[in-house]
Motif scaffolding. Structure first.
Motif, mmCIF file in Angstrom:
data_model
loop_
_atom_site.group_PDB
_atom_site.id
_atom_site.type_symbol
_atom_site.label_atom_id
_atom_site.label_comp_id
_atom_site.label_asym_id
_atom_site.label_seq_id
_atom_site.Cartn_x
_atom_site.Cartn_y
_atom_site.Cartn_z
ATOM 1 N N LEU A 273 0.822 -1.209 0.000
ATOM 2 C CA LEU A 273 0.000 0.000 0.000
ATOM 3 C C LEU A 273 0.857 1.262 0.000
ATOM 4 O O LEU A 273 0.480 2.274 -0.602
ATOM 5 C CB LEU A 273 -0.935 -0.017 1.210
ATOM 6 C CG LEU A 273 -2.061 -1.048 1.146
ATOM 7 C CD1 LEU A 273 -2.840 -1.078 2.449
ATOM 8 C CD2 LEU A 273 -3.015 -0.754 -0.013
ATOM 9 N N GLU A 274 2.010 1.202 0.665
ATOM 10 C CA GLU A 274 2.907 2.351 0.619
ATOM 11 C C GLU A 274 3.458 2.551 -0.796
ATOM 12 O O GLU A 274 3.603 3.685 -1.262
ATOM 13 C CB GLU A 274 4.056 2.166 1.613
ATOM 14 C CG GLU A 274 3.619 2.359 3.060
ATOM 15 C CD GLU A 274 4.758 2.176 4.043
ATOM 16 O OE1 GLU A 274 5.824 1.646 3.620
ATOM 17 O OE2 GLU A 274 4.598 2.550 5.225
ATOM 18 N N THR A 275 3.754 1.445 -1.482
ATOM 19 C CA THR A 275 4.191 1.535 -2.882
ATOM 20 C C THR A 275 3.100 2.144 -3.747
ATOM 21 O O THR A 275 3.362 3.011 -4.598
ATOM 22 C CB THR A 275 4.560 0.138 -3.418
ATOM 23 O OG1 THR A 275 5.628 -0.396 -2.646
ATOM 24 C CG2 THR A 275 4.986 0.210 -4.879
ATOM 25 N N ALA A 276 1.868 1.707 -3.535
ATOM 26 C CA ALA A 276 0.747 2.255 -4.293
ATOM 27 C C ALA A 276 0.566 3.737 -4.007
ATOM 28 O O ALA A 276 0.300 4.537 -4.921
ATOM 29 C CB ALA A 276 -0.523 1.487 -3.946
ATOM 30 N N ARG B 86 -9.279 8.113 -10.506
ATOM 31 C CA ARG B 86 -8.057 8.506 -9.819
ATOM 32 C C ARG B 86 -8.365 9.148 -8.465
ATOM 33 O O ARG B 86 -7.724 8.847 -7.455
ATOM 34 C CB ARG B 86 -7.232 9.469 -10.676
ATOM 35 C CG ARG B 86 -5.906 9.833 -10.006
ATOM 36 C CD ARG B 86 -5.051 10.748 -10.858
ATOM 37 N NE ARG B 86 -5.627 12.088 -10.950
ATOM 38 C CZ ARG B 86 -4.987 13.121 -11.505
ATOM 39 N NH1 ARG B 86 -3.785 12.948 -12.025
ATOM 40 N NH2 ARG B 86 -5.559 14.306 -11.565
ATOM 41 N N SER B 87 -9.334 10.038 -8.441
ATOM 42 C CA SER B 87 -9.654 10.740 -7.195
ATOM 43 C C SER B 87 -10.110 9.775 -6.108
ATOM 44 O O SER B 87 -9.778 9.938 -4.930
ATOM 45 C CB SER B 87 -10.721 11.812 -7.446
ATOM 46 O OG SER B 87 -11.939 11.220 -7.857
ATOM 47 N N LYS B 88 -10.863 8.763 -6.496
ATOM 48 C CA LYS B 88 -11.327 7.785 -5.512
ATOM 49 C C LYS B 88 -10.166 6.964 -4.965
ATOM 50 O O LYS B 88 -10.061 6.720 -3.756
ATOM 51 C CB LYS B 88 -12.374 6.869 -6.139
ATOM 52 C CG LYS B 88 -13.719 7.531 -6.377
ATOM 53 C CD LYS B 88 -14.739 6.529 -6.896
ATOM 54 C CE LYS B 88 -16.109 7.180 -7.065
ATOM 55 N NZ LYS B 88 -17.122 6.219 -7.582
ATOM 56 N N VAL B 89 -9.270 6.542 -5.870
ATOM 57 C CA VAL B 89 -8.149 5.719 -5.440
ATOM 58 C C VAL B 89 -7.189 6.527 -4.577
ATOM 59 O O VAL B 89 -6.713 6.064 -3.539
ATOM 60 C CB VAL B 89 -7.412 5.130 -6.660
ATOM 61 C CG1 VAL B 89 -6.179 4.347 -6.212
ATOM 62 C CG2 VAL B 89 -8.342 4.213 -7.444
ATOM 63 N N VAL B 90 -6.902 7.764 -4.998
ATOM 64 C CA VAL B 90 -5.996 8.624 -4.246
ATOM 65 C C VAL B 90 -6.520 8.873 -2.840
ATOM 66 O O VAL B 90 -5.769 8.953 -1.868
ATOM 67 C CB VAL B 90 -5.780 9.967 -4.991
ATOM 68 C CG1 VAL B 90 -5.110 10.983 -4.090
ATOM 69 C CG2 VAL B 90 -4.932 9.747 -6.238
ATOM 70 N N THR B 91 -7.843 8.980 -2.712
ATOM 71 C CA THR B 91 -8.455 9.244 -1.406
ATOM 72 C C THR B 91 -8.406 8.032 -0.485
ATOM 73 O O THR B 91 -8.204 8.166 0.729
ATOM 74 C CB THR B 91 -9.919 9.683 -1.591
ATOM 75 O OG1 THR B 91 -9.953 10.855 -2.402
ATOM 76 C CG2 THR B 91 -10.580 9.973 -0.254
ATOM 77 N N LYS B 92 -8.548 6.842 -1.052
ATOM 78 C CA LYS B 92 -8.730 5.657 -0.220
ATOM 79 C C LYS B 92 -7.444 4.903 0.111
ATOM 80 O O LYS B 92 -7.356 4.262 1.172
ATOM 81 C CB LYS B 92 -9.722 4.708 -0.895
ATOM 82 C CG LYS B 92 -11.131 5.268 -0.949
ATOM 83 C CD LYS B 92 -12.121 4.280 -1.550
ATOM 84 C CE LYS B 92 -13.541 4.853 -1.538
ATOM 85 N NZ LYS B 92 -14.522 3.908 -2.110
ATOM 86 N N VAL B 93 -6.456 4.950 -0.760
ATOM 87 C CA VAL B 93 -5.262 4.130 -0.530
ATOM 88 C C VAL B 93 -4.437 4.588 0.671
ATOM 89 O O VAL B 93 -4.049 3.754 1.508
ATOM 90 C CB VAL B 93 -4.398 4.054 -1.804
ATOM 91 C CG1 VAL B 93 -3.033 3.420 -1.493
ATOM 92 C CG2 VAL B 93 -5.109 3.227 -2.860
ATOM 93 N N PRO B 94 -4.131 5.885 0.833
ATOM 94 C CA PRO B 94 -3.312 6.296 1.987
ATOM 95 C C PRO B 94 -3.894 5.904 3.342
ATOM 96 O O PRO B 94 -3.149 5.417 4.213
ATOM 97 C CB PRO B 94 -3.208 7.816 1.817
ATOM 98 C CG PRO B 94 -3.337 8.030 0.347
ATOM 99 C CD PRO B 94 -4.346 7.014 -0.099
ATOM 100 N N PRO B 95 -5.208 6.072 3.584
ATOM 101 C CA PRO B 95 -5.744 5.608 4.876
ATOM 102 C C PRO B 95 -5.600 4.099 5.072
ATOM 103 O O PRO B 95 -5.370 3.631 6.191
ATOM 104 C CB PRO B 95 -7.223 6.018 4.814
ATOM 105 C CG PRO B 95 -7.273 7.137 3.839
ATOM 106 C CD PRO B 95 -6.234 6.807 2.817
ATOM 107 N N LEU B 96 -5.725 3.344 3.973
ATOM 108 C CA LEU B 96 -5.540 1.900 4.077
ATOM 109 C C LEU B 96 -4.093 1.571 4.439
ATOM 110 O O LEU B 96 -3.825 0.658 5.225
ATOM 111 C CB LEU B 96 -5.915 1.227 2.750
ATOM 112 C CG LEU B 96 -7.403 1.158 2.412
ATOM 113 C CD1 LEU B 96 -7.596 0.593 1.008
ATOM 114 C CD2 LEU B 96 -8.146 0.298 3.427
#
Length: 372
Positions: free
Chosen positions: A93-96, A117-127
Motif C-alpha cells: 500500500l505504501e508503494t501504491a 483517480r480521485s477515488k483511489v488517491v483518497t482511499k489508498v493512503p488511509p488503508l
C-alpha cells in the motif's frame, strides 16, 4: 481496473489515450490496481487466520477458560505469519501511495479517468496507515499474551448507569494470569470495599474534586477519574498495587452496555447456581437486584459480605455461551467487539513497554467522547 489488468486488455486501451497526462495516469492506475489485487488476497489470508482462531476446535477443551486459551494460543502460534502478511500489505500500500502521489496533481481531461483517480488517491493512503497500525499491534500481541513471561491483568466490571469519567463505577473486578496464551488463576473480587476499607485504615490519598465533597479518601473504586482510559488505567493499577501489593500488566474494562450487546449475540444464558436466566433485556436489572435489594434483604446472603457474587457466578456461564456460539456467527461477534471499542464500552490499556503501540494505534485506550 484490476479486471482490465488481469485480462491483458490494458495494452489495447492505453494507445487510445493519446494525451500524455492521460496515458501516465492510466498506466499508474493500472499498476496500482495490480498492487491492490495482490494486497487484497494477502488481506484475505490475514483475515482468514483471525477467523480460524475463532473457529478453533473447542469441543475437546475443558472449561470456558480453556476455550479462551485455545483461541489465544492459536493467535500466538500464528503471530509470526500474521506479522509477515501485515508487513506485506503495508509495503504494497505504501508503494501504491507513492505511485499515486507522482501523478496526483496532473491535469486529466478525461472525466471518468479523473473520477477513478480521485477515488483511489483518497482511499489508498488511509488503508496504508491502517495496515501499518495492524502490523504494529500484531508485534505487541506476543508480549501481551505472555510469550516471554506471565502477564497479570485486571478486568473491571463497570456500572455505567453510575457514570464516572472513566466509564462507570467499578463495582467489582477480576484478575487473571496469561502465560503463552494460557489463561490461569482467574479470580473475581465480589466486594471492592474490602480492599478499599483496609487501605484507608493505614493510608490516605486526597481525592480530586468532586469526590472530595463525598469522601475524604480516594480509593480503587473511584480510581477511574480520567477521561482517557489510559489515564484511568494507570491510576487503577496504582491503587490496586497500593491496596493488594500486586502489580498488573494491563487494565481491561467492560460495562453494562457491552454485556447487553454481548448477550444479544449469545441469547439467553441460564445461571443455575443463582436460579436465574439472563437476557440482554434483563441482565442489568437482574444483577442490580441481586447485588442490592436481595443482598440487603437476605441475611444469609448478606453474611457472605459478597454483594457482587451474582456477577462472579454469571460470568463463567456467559463466557461459555460466547464460545459455544462463536462458530455459528463469527462476523456478529466481531461486530460486537468493534462497536464496543468504538463506543468505549470495551477498553484495554497494557502497562508495559513492549505493548505501548496498542494505545497509539487503536481506539481501545482513547478519550471518552465529550459533548460540547
Amino acid at each position: 481496473l484490476s479486471s482490465l489488468r488481469g485480462s491483458g486488455q490494458s495494452s489495447s486501451i492505453l494507445p487510445l489515450l493519446v494525451d500524455d497526462a492521460k496515458y501516465s495516469t492510466a498506466q499508474t492506475l493500472l499498476e496500482v490496481a495490480s498492487i491492490l489485487a495482490v494486497t487484497a488476497q494477502i488481506g484475505t489470508d490475514l483475515g482468514q487466520l483471525t477467523v480460524n482462531a475463532l473457529h478453533t476446535d473447542l469441543t475437546k477443551k475443558g472449561d470456558h477458560f480453556d476455550q479462551a486459551s485455545a483461541v489465544l494460543q492459536f493467535l500466538l502460534a500464528k503471530n509470526s505469519e500474521m506479522i509477515k502478511l501485515a508487513d506485506q500489505i503495508e509495503s504494497n500500500l505504501e508503494t501504491a501511495s507513492r505511485s499515486l502521489s507522482i501523478y496526483a496533481n496532473d491535469p486529466v481531461a478525461d472525466t471518468q479517468l479523473e473520477l477513478i483517480r480521485s477515488k483511489v488517491v483518497t482511499k489508498v493512503p488511509p488503508l496504508a496507515l491502517a495496515a501499518k497500525k495492524t502490523a504494529s499491534i500484531l508485534r505487541d500481541l506476543g508480549p501481551m499474551l505472555g510469550n516471554d513471561r506471565n502477564r497479570r491483568y485486571i478486568l473491571l466490571f463497570l456500572n455505567n448507569t453510575e457514570l464516572r469519567p472513566g466509564g462507570g463505577f467499578i463495582g467489582s473486578f477480576a484478575t487473571f494470569l496469561v502465560k503463552k496464551g494460557q489463561i490461569g488463576s482467574f479470580d473475581v473480587e465480589t466486594n471492592i470495599y474490602k480492599l478499599d476499607n483496609a487501605f484507608i485504615k493505614t493510608s490516605h490519598v486526597e481525592p480530586p474534586y468532586p469526590i472530595n465533597q463525598l469522601n475524604k479518601d480516594w480509593t480503587l473504586r473511584d480510581a477511574n477519574w480520567d477521561t482517557t482510559f489510559a489515564g484511568s488505567a494507570k491510576k487503577v493499577a496504582w491503587f490496586y498495587k497500593q491496596e493488594s501489593g500486586i502489580d498488573v500488566d494491563g487494565v481491561i474494562a467492560i460495562d453494562t452496555s457491552f454485556i447487553q450487546s454481548l448477550m444479544q449475540y449469545t441469547g439467553p444464558v441460564d445461571i443455575p447456581i443463582q436460579k436465574m436466566t439472563l437476557t440482554s433485556e434483563n441482565v442489568v436489572s437482574t444483577l442490580q437486584y441481586k447485588s442490592e435489594k436481595e443482598y440487603l434483604e437476605n441475611e444469609a446472603v448478606r453474611a457472605l459480605n459478597e454483594p457482587k457474587k451474582a456477577i462472579a457466578d454469571a460470568f463463567p456461564f456467559v463466557l461459555a455461551k460466547v464460545f459455544n456460539t462463536v462458530n455459528e456467527n463469527v462476523p456478529a461477534l466481531l461486530d460486537v467487539l468493534n462497536v464496543g471499542v468504538a463506543e468505549k464500552h470495551l477498553n484495554f490499556t497494557p502497562l508495559f513497554d513492549q505493548a505501548t503501540s496498542l494505545g497509539d494505534n487503536t481506539n481501545v485506550s482513547s478519550s471518552f467522547p465529550i459533548d460540547n
